[in-house]
Design an enzyme around this catalytic site. Structure first.
Site: not given
Length: 448
Positions: A282-284
């Site tokens: 997940t890009e966060n």
């Protein structure tokens, strides 16, 4: 070793001046210095340039500054989620500068590292690039992005020691470490302050040399907004959407690192079992994403890019946003599964600008579409009025050029074989005649 002064949130707010550029950490309300920003909202400071991933929800953190009209310009990646930001922009008193999420993170990292800027393939050939200098480097179109710095950074960490060394919790790193390096004055809001030595050196994520002041302030459920509980993350599920999710799952291979976008792609996560050996990114700032917990919220669990609490599988890891998008741009993510508004006959994708709505949110879509090794798009075959979404040429603002490998709709599966849009499979209940009638792009048929 220096001792970093500990001050109150009100004293910290008093250090911010009207007209300054303010960097504010957080991904939604996760890792957000909400107590500092709320204290700033009690002052008369005005005309701020507010740099953050978003301005948060109405009445929370930057959303509170927005309500008081203390923000003149917002720089970030996703403001669509706050209807008050949309309205302020439409009324003309809020200027907005959109940056893809990975570009925002890298611009901050470059600013903190003393660089003038960088070239990135993200957003090349799109309206986001504007009139930026574009060059062909390593065979790719790349646009120049200036480094980004602020006058003051307000960040959030879990723990600090008295020397200002910071340790972040779970997915609370996001933009905080980069922002800590990229401002003239850095104020860190923390849950706990401990003696020097109580945070082991290998657990220090931000060295104290970057931090000027500490503010000890707890977080409560009221601070977290939609991330307060997993129950707030309800998703739309029906047979057609689940069929698309199941078909997307078949495209994944053991050992793949996979990023799932919001919407239909999130349903794929519920279908992944440990025996498939798929590693969700997940890009966060997390690798090894597990299923949603039965209960709890962002005080108990990490969150995904949809700001929904998730669990961490054995072997999971956390990192900041600049590292996360470095993985994406560097080709270390095998597959991205994303939603779409249009895909055209050349493999171009449009999925970030909704027709008739302000262009206030790009998020990480451009980074993922151009950076993942393989791009799978899941979407309904037509708009609600029957307008085809697989078209000869995209008419909506582009996300990425010639990036799509597979399109999965509620009617059919298309692959780009040798650059040609090819129908390879019909979905349950669909007919070839129906697909032909509802697809405006030319395509080759290879039904096996």
């Amino acid at each position: 070793m220096k001792t970093v002064p500990v001050i109150t949130a009100q004293e910290a707010a008093g250090m911010v001046r009207s007209g300054q550029t303010l960097l504010v950490g957080g991904f939604g309300m996760t890792g957000n210095p909400v107590n500092l920003v709320h204290a700033l909202a009690e002052t008369d400071v005005r005309d701020l340039t507010y740099v953050a991933n978003n301005v948060s929800e109405p009445g929370l953190s930057g959303g509170r500054l927005l309500q008081r009209r203390q923000i003149r310009k917002a720089v970030g990646s996703y403001f669509t989620s706050n209807p008050e930001a949309v309205r302020a922009h439409q009324e003309g008193w809020l200027e907005v500068e959109l940056l893809p999420q990975g570009t925002l993170a890298e611009a901050l990292r470059a600013g903190g590292a003393g660089l003038g800027g960088f070239y990135t393939p993200t957003a090349a050939g799109t309206v986001i690039a504007g009139d930026a200098d574009t060059r062909i480097l390593n065979g790719q179109d790349m646009v120049f992005v200036p480094a980004l710095r602020g006058d003051v950074a307000l960040i959030r960490a879990w723990r600090a020691d008295t020397a200002g060394n910071l340790q972040y919790r779970l997915t609370e790193q996001n933009f905080n470490p980069a922002m800590a390096t990229a401002a003239g004055l850095v104020i860190a809001e923390v849950e706990e302050i401990v003696a020097v030595g109580e945070i082991a050196p290998e657990q220090v994520h931000t060295p104290g040399l970057y931090v000027d002041y500490l503010v000890q302030a707890p977080l409560t459920l009221e601070h977290l907004g939609s991330s307060a509980s997993v129950r707030s993350g309800a998703r739309k599920v029906d047979d057609a959407r689940m069929n698309m999710a199941r078909r997307a799952l078949k495209e994944l291979r053991p050992g793949d690192v996979v990023n799932l976008g919001i919407g239909i792609p999130t349903l794929v996560a519920d279908l992944i079992t440990p025996d498939l050996n798929v590693n969700l990114h997940t890009e966060n700032g997390m690798l090894g994403v597990g299923p949603a917990p039965q209960d709890g919220g962002a005080l108990d669990y990490p969150v995904n890019a949809g700001k929904i609490p998730v669990t961490a599988l054995p072997g999971a890891s956390y990192f900041d946003s600049s590292s996360s998008f470095g993985m994406i741009r560097g080709g270390h993510v095998d597959v991205a599964v994303m939603g779409g508004l249009q895909v055209d006959a050349r493999g171009n994708l449009a999925n970030w600008a909704v027709p008739g709505k302000p262009l206030l949110g790009v998020g990480g879509a451009m980074d993922l579409a151009s950076g993942a090794r393989r791009l799978i798009v899941t979407m309904t075959h037509t708009d609600p009025d029957g307008t085809p979404k697989i078209v000869p040429e995209c008419t909506l603002p582009l996300t990425a050029h010639a990036a799509v490998d597979v399109v999965i709709t509620d009617q059919a599966v298309f692959e780009f074989q040798n650059g040609q849009l090819t129908l390879t499979e019909l979905m349950p209940g669909a007919t070839l005649e129906g697909v032909r009638a509802s697809t405006s792009a030319p395509f080759r048929e290879a039904l096996g």
